[in-house]
Design a protein around this motif. Sequence first.
Motif, PDB file in Angstrom:
ATOM      1  N   SER A  65       0.830  -1.199   0.000  1.00 27.77           N
ATOM      2  CA  SER A  65       0.000   0.000   0.000  1.00 27.77           C
ATOM      3  C   SER A  65       0.868   1.253   0.000  1.00 27.77           C
ATOM      4  CB  SER A  65      -0.927  -0.001   1.218  1.00 27.77           C
ATOM      5  OG  SER A  65      -1.852  -1.064   1.150  1.00 27.77           O
ATOM      6  N   PHE A  66       1.946   1.219   0.782  1.00 29.21           N
ATOM      7  CA  PHE A  66       2.866   2.361   0.794  1.00 29.21           C
ATOM      8  C   PHE A  66       3.471   2.586  -0.592  1.00 29.21           C
ATOM      9  CE2 PHE A  66       3.579   1.790   5.555  1.00 29.21           C
ATOM     10  CZ  PHE A  66       2.843   2.923   5.876  1.00 29.21           C
ATOM     11  N   TYR A  67       3.828   1.509  -1.248  1.00 34.53           N
ATOM     12  CA  TYR A  67       4.412   1.631  -2.588  1.00 34.53           C
ATOM     13  C   TYR A  67       3.461   2.383  -3.522  1.00 34.53           C
ATOM     14  CZ  TYR A  67       6.029   0.359  -7.254  1.00 34.53           C
ATOM     15  OH  TYR A  67       6.435   0.412  -8.555  1.00 34.53           O
ATOM     16  N   ALA A  68       2.196   2.006  -3.482  1.00 33.40           N
ATOM     17  CA  ALA A  68       1.201   2.664  -4.338  1.00 33.40           C
ATOM     18  C   ALA A  68       1.062   4.135  -3.974  1.00 33.40           C
ATOM     19  CB  ALA A  68      -0.133   1.948  -4.212  1.00 33.40           C
ATOM     20  N   GLN A  69       1.064   4.442  -2.675  1.00 34.04           N
ATOM     21  CA  GLN A  69       0.926   5.833  -2.243  1.00 34.04           C
ATOM     22  C   GLN A  69       2.122   6.671  -2.682  1.00 34.04           C
ATOM     23  OE1 GLN A  69      -0.061   6.200   1.949  1.00 34.04           O
ATOM     24  NE2 GLN A  69      -1.295   4.345   1.854  1.00 34.04           N
ATOM     25  N   ILE A  70       3.310   6.109  -2.525  1.00 35.64           N
ATOM     26  CA  ILE A  70       4.527   6.840  -2.909  1.00 35.64           C
ATOM     27  C   ILE A  70       4.548   7.067  -4.423  1.00 35.64           C
ATOM     28  CG2 ILE A  70       7.055   6.685  -3.006  1.00 35.64           C
ATOM     29  CD1 ILE A  70       6.793   5.054  -0.302  1.00 35.64           C
ATOM     30  N   LYS A  71       4.143   6.058  -5.183  1.00 34.37           N
ATOM     31  CA  LYS A  71       4.075   6.197  -6.637  1.00 34.37           C
ATOM     32  C   LYS A  71       3.101   7.298  -7.049  1.00 34.37           C
ATOM     33  CE  LYS A  71       4.982   3.566  -9.743  1.00 34.37           C
ATOM     34  NZ  LYS A  71       5.936   3.667 -10.893  1.00 34.37           N
ATOM     35  N   ASN A  72       2.062   7.494  -6.237  1.00 32.91           N
ATOM     36  CA  ASN A  72       1.044   8.496  -6.535  1.00 32.91           C
ATOM     37  C   ASN A  72       1.316   9.842  -5.870  1.00 32.91           C
ATOM     38  OD1 ASN A  72      -0.731   7.000  -8.253  1.00 32.91           O
ATOM     39  ND2 ASN A  72      -1.394   5.819  -6.476  1.00 32.91           N
ATOM     40  N   GLY A  73       2.559  10.043  -5.435  1.00 29.26           N
ATOM     41  CA  GLY A  73       2.942  11.352  -4.907  1.00 29.26           C
ATOM     42  C   GLY A  73       2.802  11.508  -3.411  1.00 29.26           C
TER      43      GLY A  73
END
Length: 254
Positions: A65-73
């Motif tokens: 989930s963190f990976y997705a959040q970081i990818k999305n700024g």
Amino acid sequence: MLYKTPAYKLLSTLLVACVMSSGSHAAEVLVAVAANFAAPMQKIAPLFEKDTGHKVILSFGATGSFYAQIKNGGPFQILLSADDETPLKLEKEGLGIVGSRFTYATGKLVLWSKQSGKVDDAGQILKAGSFQRLAMANPKLSPYGMAAHETLTKLDLLQTVQPKIVQGDNIAQTYQFVFTENAQLGFVALSQVFADGKIAQGSAWVVPSHLHSPLQQDALLLNPGKNKPAAEALMNYLKSDKAKNIIRAFGYEI
């Protein structure tokens, strides 16, 4: 120290960050922390604040989930991952500072029950099937969930126990399933059930490391943390003897 859980409540986390920024001149660092590392980090953060004067804002959740959040700024300055693959991927994708990545802990997977005597020291209960529900984290989001999936696969038990599996979004939710006894047993992180050199409650089987991929957990300084004093200081603090002693106390290897 402020912390929000679960981590995917990003909006509330950002609001807290804004409030803190308006009310304090101290440098702040926003940290994404793998759910299995919540307890150690809650002990490390106040010591860091006391020793450095910086402020820490912690968010806990699944590494995926963190990976997705970081990818999305997402504005996190540091990622404390539950694996080594995600930080490496973020670094290669230009979202982390090259050369900042290091292993801060190596975790252990355990099969745990809140009931004393329920889990034997060889994990034979999995073959016996004397349970109604088995909790594990989502292997697509959680490295500990993937380790559990690999363990069941190597034991040739995945298909047998599949109908009994209940899945948590992250290892913290998985632990809650077992702690509340909505599941009689489950695969959790040793750090969640370990205190004073032993299993704090119930019964457990520490899964042999050869049954799953290593749970090597890496830290990465993310782009928003570049040249930020609090972020760089915390990365260094995690390498200190004071931090390492706390990490070891929760059953991790360093």
